[in-house]
Design an enzyme around this catalytic site. Structure first.
Site, PDB file in Angstrom:
ATOM      1  N   LYS C  79       9.594  -8.244 -14.212  1.00  0.00           N
ATOM      2  CA  LYS C  79       9.312  -8.039 -12.791  1.00  0.00           C
ATOM      3  C   LYS C  79      10.105  -9.051 -11.978  1.00  0.00           C
ATOM      4  O   LYS C  79      10.189 -10.230 -12.359  1.00  0.00           O
ATOM      5  CB  LYS C  79       7.806  -8.195 -12.540  1.00  0.00           C
ATOM      6  CG  LYS C  79       7.360  -7.826 -11.121  1.00  0.00           C
ATOM      7  CD  LYS C  79       5.846  -8.004 -10.952  1.00  0.00           C
ATOM      8  CE  LYS C  79       5.372  -7.619  -9.556  1.00  0.00           C
ATOM      9  NZ  LYS C  79       3.923  -7.816  -9.384  1.00  0.00           N
ATOM     10  N   SER C 154       1.509  -3.865  -7.370  1.00  0.00           N
ATOM     11  CA  SER C 154       2.871  -4.149  -6.987  1.00  0.00           C
ATOM     12  C   SER C 154       3.880  -4.077  -8.142  1.00  0.00           C
ATOM     13  O   SER C 154       5.082  -3.999  -7.891  1.00  0.00           O
ATOM     14  CB  SER C 154       2.947  -5.541  -6.359  1.00  0.00           C
ATOM     15  OG  SER C 154       2.627  -6.536  -7.323  1.00  0.00           O
ATOM     16  N   SER C 178      -2.269  -5.738  -9.658  1.00  0.00           N
ATOM     17  CA  SER C 178      -0.852  -5.353  -9.649  1.00  0.00           C
ATOM     18  C   SER C 178      -0.245  -5.040 -11.008  1.00  0.00           C
ATOM     19  O   SER C 178       0.857  -4.505 -11.073  1.00  0.00           O
ATOM     20  CB  SER C 178      -0.018  -6.443  -8.973  1.00  0.00           C
ATOM     21  OG  SER C 178      -0.150  -6.357  -7.578  1.00  0.00           O
TER      22      SER C 178
END
Lengths: 94, 479, 486
Positions: C79, C154, C178
């Site tokens: 990420k 997210s 997330s």
């Protein structure tokens, strides 16, 4: 909880955000909504309840006082929008 | 109307740890911009702080020296405000739960003792430095600032006093004692001119016991400017009150060159620091055993030492204050005392000639070329009348300049006084024999003649005769 | 065999047994990325050249008989909220466009040490704020199961990459759900570890007291393996638990008989889509079939979780994001300004997107003078009540279960105009972060063709236990994360 445009402007100054008039109104409305929703928590009886800022039982986490090499100078300013002679250049402070 | 000056101080002392508060960067003063920085103290995305154990220990030690209570569980807070010398735009500081609080420090003022309350001693990180570059000659405002973060993250102890000081003199005396305390604890370089020791003040005038308007003074970079700024402000406020003016609660800036304070104006509105507990750090719960160990490390503090110097060595107030204002100076004195010479004499020599020499040469007492043993030697030479006081001054200077021992200098230069009774006796006899007229006048009671004969003795001994002994001998032989 | 739909353990085995090389594995994934990225957009930056070089280097070490790490040569997506030395780290923000970090996050160091090969930095909501990955400055990621829909957020890029076969596994971060919510919406496994189990050093902070890095994988086995790589004490993180992490992989035996599971009433009734609820109830049945007794439990303070979270997280974020000011790195306004305050205001106005600004505003307000006690301090007390509710539950239950998300993947744009509705996407995942406990989302089937996630929560440091429950369930559910993408 309704907040005013003045509240929005004050908070934007603290947060250092330039907002357009439209954004101010949008944020005023959206922040009011969220805070209205958050009002439920003010109704909860928390008398004698300690706040939790950490969920960990940790205390006394220290490092030894040992100096390590710093970042090579060329890396210090390599991401800087505006640097001069190893220092970061900013508009004057008024 | 009865006026009373009310002063409280807020002092920041950089701690002399090897590394910064929350990262491993070295803490050396100066250096090219940003050469002592890393992702952590530059506030790069994703970095985390880890507290320096030594900085915590130093702060606890300071708290103990200032008779504070050590907080069983204290935490760090974030103080949020934007400023270009702050890498994260928040400062890791302490807020309502400082490491130590609620103590006192007693200052002696002309025999009067003033116990000054210490509200708190907490730990925080220093900011970087902004250097303003002005190009005011141009039409366009080409002014800008350069940011250097070498200082950012150096551990800083903040000491806040109660408003217990009653005059600029007291404030200065307190600050000097606090500086000495920090210096005795060896936790700070205490250099006001380099900014490793900084002081802000709150001052107000109480009228007939009623609290006055508090004014904060900033930018006092020496004991002298602290005293001058507070004296100026004291006068300014008293005058304003007498004139019936209303004082404004504000922050004022001391302009050392102009000798005035003026209001600090900023486009920034009133600060709202939005303190909240620093989530990246965990609470500090000092182990009582650790605190006791630190207490055991407390040295004799300046005020205790001052009192002991007066009692044990019979030093005057003035000299005792001077010698104890710096730990190394007091240590030097006590090592000199170990030579067995008269402490009062030793103290006079240190406080007088030696300190002046050090000051001129800009040499700290730690690197004084004349060892305490050498000073003992010098005082012994005077006491034994080997050299006169006047000669001793020269010997001291030479010893200081060359690093040679006083004895060595006296011998090498043949400076020693002729204090040997037999040797001097022979010289006096020679002088009398060579100057019969003067000898006759002397017998007739003429004062002038003694001076003449003394001059001859000095001439013959190239000034090395002990004057007192020579004079006694002449008188004995010719009266 | 389709390599890109193989798990990380499987690929590691193939490389170890010299059935394939690391270069072959990396090339397979890079080809897949080329094929589906125009549709899915899982990555902000693909590190193709670096990955090829590293894979080749690992292959030569392996052929020389060197130990190149437990997962030598296995590709991985990271990420874009994790700092990678020398490779751009943007956090999905214009503010960090082109920013190249000077250091590696601790978790990045650890996965590198294990021999994995980074394929690229996965897309995300800007600064991890959002539940749909629509808040990325670099454009949204689409759900591989339905390109009209969001992958959740997210960590939507990480989830979509794993689901679409663009990476065998990925690192994500979870502040309010997330990892778990996008894992649920994309039909993969996602675990939010106990706060303090995984180092946060190098994780660009959103809300420091809630953030954790965790694995996003195709299977529970891979999840255990990746957690094993990243868990454990880090002296660079003061909030890191100073205990050795267990070997999670060997703990997976599927022995769950006799365990007790609590079905959290507040998270599994009101506001949950019927399709989600149906899959959830079926999974509870499956769990009972494994010999786990399931019983409803009420945790009353959970009602306030969402409100408390949307005060605490923005408050911390408002402070964490203050460093983005145009001075030391990142975006700075083009506006020629001779006033520092104006430079700040314009830089931050243009560098941050709408959701980030909204949360900074909200958080600044919650911390400001006069409101601190009513909002921030009160929210922290609510947090205490939630911790207590969980604490009581652990007296009676080994694990707690709920749906991971109240809905399946929603359409792009559907919730963008209404922050409050978007925030409700996190209702089931938030209490876990507030209490700092571990939780896992396991894909438990489809509802109208879209994946549904089953959340398993446990007491602090019970990762091994909740993974074992998920492992047992995974065996009987037989869900295959393979979206009809091609």
């Amino acid at each position: 909880m309704a907040i005013s445009i003045e509240d929005v402007e004050h908070v934007a100054r603290l947060a250092r955000l330039a907002l357009s008039e439209d954004e101010k109104e949008t944020f005023r409305r959206q922040l009011s909504d969220v805070l209205e929703h958050a009002r439920v928590i003010s109704e909860v009886d928390t008398e004698g309840v300690e706040p939790t800022s950490h969920t960990l039982p940790l205390v006394n986490v220290f490092r030894d006082d040992v100096a390590r090499p710093s970042l090579p100078t060329e890396e210090v300013t390599s991401n800087a929008p505006w640097a001069a002679d190893g220092a970061f250049r900013v508009p004057r402070i008024v | 109307m009865e006026f009373e000056t009310i002063i409280g101080l807020e002092i920041h002392a950089e701690l002399n740890t090897a590394s910064k508060m929350f990262c491993g960067c070295p803490t050396a003063f100066g250096g090219a911009p940003n050469t002592s920085t890393c992702p952590i103290c530059l506030g790069h995305p994703g970095v985390l702080p880890v507290a320096n154990r030594e900085a915590v220990a130093d702060t606890i030690l300071l708290g103990l020296a200032l008779n504070c209570k050590i907080t069983p569980r204290s935490i760090f807070h974030r103080k949020n405000y934007f400023y270009p010398d702050m890498p994260k735009n928040f400062q890791i500081s302490q807020y309502d739960i400082p490491l130590t609080a609620d103590g006192w420090l007693e200052v002696e003022m002309e025999g009067n003792n003033r116990r000054v309350g210490i509200t708190r001693v907490h730990l925080e990180e220093d900011t970087g430095k902004s250097v303003h570059i002005g190009e005011s000659g141009r039409i366009h405002g080409a002014d800008f600032s350069l940011e250097d973060f070498n200082r950012a993250g150096i551990p800083l102890a903040e000491i806040v006093t109660e408003p217990d000081l009653r005059s600029p003199e007291e404030a200065r005396a307190f600050m000097q004692l606090l500086r000495a305390t920090l210096e005795y604890l060896q936790i700070s370089d205490c250099k006001m001119e380099e900014g490793s020791l900084r002081c802000d003040a709150n001052i107000s005038i109480a009228v007939d016991g009623a609290m006055g308007t508090k004014v904060e003074i900033k930018n006092m970079n020496s004991f002298r400017s602290l005293f001058r700024a507070l004296s100026y402000e004291d006068e300014r406020q008293r005058f304003a009150i007498k004139q019936g003016e209303t004082l404004v609660q504000e922050t004022r800036h001391w302009d050392d060159a102009a000798g005035v304070t003026h209001p600090l104006r900023s486009k920034e509105e009133a600060f709202d620091y939005r303190y909240f507990p620093e989530p990246d750090l965990v609470p500090i719960e000092p182990d009582p055993a650790w605190v006791e160990e630190l207490r055991g490390r407390l040295p004799e503090l300046p005020m205790e030492r001052l009192r002991r110097f007066r009692e044990q060595y019979g030093l005057s107030d003035e000299i005792a204050v001077m010698l104890t204002s710096e730990k190394a100076l007091a240590d030097y004195f006590e090592r000199a005392v170990e030579t067995g010479q008269d402490p009062v004499e030793l103290a006079k020599w240190i406080a007088g000639d030696l300190v002046a020499l050090l000051k001129d040469a800009v040499v700290p007492i730690q690197s004084c070329p004349l060892e305490p043993r050498g000073l003992g030697e010098l005082v012994a030479l005077v006491a034994q009348k080997v050299i006169s006081g006047k000669m001793a001054k020269e010997v001291l200077k030479e010893a200081f300049d060359t690093g040679k021992g006083p004895k060595e200098i006296v011998e090498a230069k043949g400076l020693s006084q002729i204090a040997d009774a037999g040797e001097l006796d022979a010289v006096v006899d020679e002088v009398i024999a060579a100057n019969p007229e003067a000898a006759e006048d002397m017998r007739g009671g003429k004062e002038q003649a003694l001076k003449f004969l003394m001059g001859q003795v000095m001439k013959k001994t190239r000034g090395q005769a002990n004057p007192e002994m020579a004079s006694d001998l002449i008188k004995k032989k010719l009266t | 065999m389709d390599l890109t739909f193989s798990g990380a353990l499987e690929i590691a085995g193939l490389i170890k047994n010299k059935e394939i090389t690391s270069v072959e594995a990396v090339e397979a994934f890079l080809a897949r990325i080329d094929a589906v990225e125009p549709d899915v957009h899982s990555y902000i930056n693909v590190s193709a050249d670096i990955a090829r070089e590293r894979a080749a280097a690992i292959d030569s070490r392996l052929s020389a008989g060197d130990d190149a790490g437990a997962f030598a040569g296995v590709p991985l997506a990271i990420k874009d909220v994790l700092s990678t030395r020398g490779f751009p780290t943007t956090c999905g923000s214009r503010m960090l466009e082109g920013f190249v970090p000077a250091y590696d996050a601790t978790v990045v160091e650890r996965v590198n040490d294990a021999g994995t090969v980074m394929l690229g930095k996965a897309n995300m909501d800007e600064f991890a704020m959002g539940s749909s990955t629509e808040n990325s400055y670099f454009g949204p990621t689409r759900n591989p199961w339905d390109l009209e829909r969001v992958p959740g957020g997210s960590s939507g890029g990480s989830a979509a990459a794993v689901a679409a076969g663009e990476a065998p596994w990925a690192l994500g971060s979870d502040t309010g759900g997330s990892i778990r919510q996008p894992a649920a919406l994309c039909g993969i496994v996602g675990l939010k570890p106990t706060y303090g189990l995984v180092s946060r050093y190098g994780l660009v902070a959103f809300a420091s007291s809630l953030d954790q890095v965790g694995p996003m994988t195709r299977s529970v086995g891979d999840c255990a393996a990746l957690l094993g790589l990243i868990a454990g004490h880090d002296p660079c993180d003061s909030t890191s638990i100073d205990e050795p992490a267990p070997d999670y992989l060997t703990g997976l035996d599927g022995e769950v008989k006799g365990m007790k599971a609590g079905i959290v009433k507040e998270l599994s009734s009101d506001g949950i889509e019927p399709g989600v609820l149906e899959r959830f109830n079926a999974t509870v049945k499956a769990l009972e079939g494994l010999g786990v007794s399931c019983e409803e439990v009420s945790l009353p303070s959970f009602e306030y979780g969402l409100s408390a979270y949307y005060l605490i997280a923005p408050a911390e974020a408002s402070s964490n994001l203050a460093r983005f000011d145009g001075v030391r790195y990142g975006y700075r306004t083009d506006l020629e300004s001779d006033d520092i305050w104006e430079m700040y205001d314009e830089t931050r106005a243009a560098g941050f997107g709408g959701e980030v600004k909204r949360r900074i505003m909200l958080g600044t307000y919650a911390l400001s003078a006069g409101y601190y006690d009513a909002y921030y301090a009160q929210a922290q007390k609510i947090r205490t009540l939630i911790v207590r509710d969980y604490g009581r539950a652990w007296d009676s239950f080994d694990v707690l279960v709920s749906p991971t998300s109240p809905s399946t993947a929603f359409k792009l744009g559907e919730k963008m105009d209404d922050p409050l509705t978007m925030y409700l996407s996190d209702i089931c995942t938030i209490p876990v972060n507030l209490a700092g406990i571990p939780a896992l989302s396991l894909p438990c089937g489809l509802a109208e063709g879209l994946p549904v996630g089953f959340q398993v929560m446990g007491p602090p440091l019970s990762e091994a236990k909740i993974m074992n429950v998920a492992y047992a369930l995974e065996g009987v559910l037989g869900f295959e994360p393979r979206p009809p993408l091609d």
